[in-house]
Design a protein around this motif. Structure first.
Motif, PDB file in Angstrom:
ATOM      1  N   ALA A   1      27.629  44.215  42.804  1.00 41.73           N
ATOM      2  CA  ALA A   1      29.058  43.908  42.934  1.00 41.73           C
ATOM      3  C   ALA A   1      29.236  42.414  43.190  1.00 41.73           C
ATOM      4  O   ALA A   1      28.437  41.785  43.885  1.00 41.73           O
ATOM      5  N   SER A   2      30.292  41.865  42.635  1.00 36.22           N
ATOM      6  CA  SER A   2      30.545  40.429  42.793  1.00 36.22           C
ATOM      7  C   SER A   2      31.349  40.182  44.067  1.00 36.22           C
ATOM      8  O   SER A   2      32.512  39.771  44.016  1.00 36.22           O
ATOM      9  N   THR A   3      30.746  40.444  45.194  1.00 33.41           N
ATOM     10  CA  THR A   3      31.364  40.151  46.489  1.00 33.41           C
ATOM     11  C   THR A   3      30.655  38.946  47.080  1.00 33.41           C
ATOM     12  O   THR A   3      29.663  38.457  46.544  1.00 33.41           O
ATOM     13  N   ARG A   4      31.157  38.484  48.209  1.00 34.33           N
ATOM     14  CA  ARG A   4      30.539  37.322  48.853  1.00 34.33           C
ATOM     15  C   ARG A   4      29.406  37.723  49.800  1.00 34.33           C
ATOM     16  O   ARG A   4      28.879  36.894  50.517  1.00 34.33           O
ATOM     17  N   LYS A   5      29.016  38.973  49.789  1.00 34.66           N
ATOM     18  CA  LYS A   5      27.954  39.450  50.668  1.00 34.66           C
ATOM     19  C   LYS A   5      26.602  39.300  49.983  1.00 34.66           C
ATOM     20  O   LYS A   5      26.497  39.341  48.761  1.00 34.66           O
TER      21      LYS A   5
END
Length: 187
Positions: free
Chosen positions: A8-12
């Motif tokens: 997933a393209s999250t900041r995590k």
């Protein structure tokens, strides 16, 4: 990476498993009661070079049981890769000075002190184990002070460092006592 991943393209931050491999290892226990009374399980892995392992964090399992995290140091020239598997609470150790050997004498302006150390190793497991026990007697860097090892209980002794090794086989619920004695002569 052999497995396909959707990230997933999250900041995590995301961790992915690069590869899982099974290695045959000889399990041994290591204890240095002078430094720490806990026993450590160490896996000695041979023929690891063909796996193309990278140095880094690893997770170890023994017979499907999670043992913990560790660091895999593959930057070694040895043919056996040593991997720490953590502390084993079923191996107990104790180290103490033996009062019978705690004697001091004076001869010709020199004081001679005899020191005895007793190490007790106990296996509370239901199976036998091999344990490497290490300890050390002092080495003097001062010419006026002489240290002599009197009794080593069959240890392999490194005279330059004072390091002593014992390889002890303990059956289930068995205890063994290791004693060593040294003399210190000083002005």
């Amino acid at each position: 990476i052999e497995l396909p991943y959707n990230i997933a393209s999250t900041r995590k931050d995301h961790k992915v498993m690069i590869r899982e491999t099974q290695l045959l290892a000889k399990l041994n226990y290591y204890v240095a009661p002078k430094l720490d009374k806990q026993a450590f399980l160490v896996a000695g892995v041979t023929q690891w070079e063909s796996e193309n392992l990278l140095p880094g964090e690893s997770r170890q399992f023994v017979d499907g049981t999670y043992m913990g995290k560790g660091f895999l140091n593959t930057q070694t020239t040895k043919d056996t890769l040593l991997v720490s598997m953590g502390v084993d609470q079923d191996i107990r150790t104790d180290r103490k000075r033996i009062k019978d050997f705690a004697e001091k004498t004076f001869i010709g302006g020199k004081k001679i002190e005899t020191i005895g150390i007793e190490i007790t190793v106990r296996n509370t497991k239901a199976v036998g184990v091999e344990i490497r026990v290490e300890d050390q007697y002092p080495i003097s860097s001062n010419e006026a002070i002489e240290v002599t090892l009197i009794e080593s209980a069959g240890a392999r002794v490194e005279a330059e460092t004072g390091l002593m090794h014992w390889d002890v086989d303990l059956k289930q619920e068995e205890s063994k006592i290791i004693r060593f004695v040294y003399k210190v002569k000083y002005p």
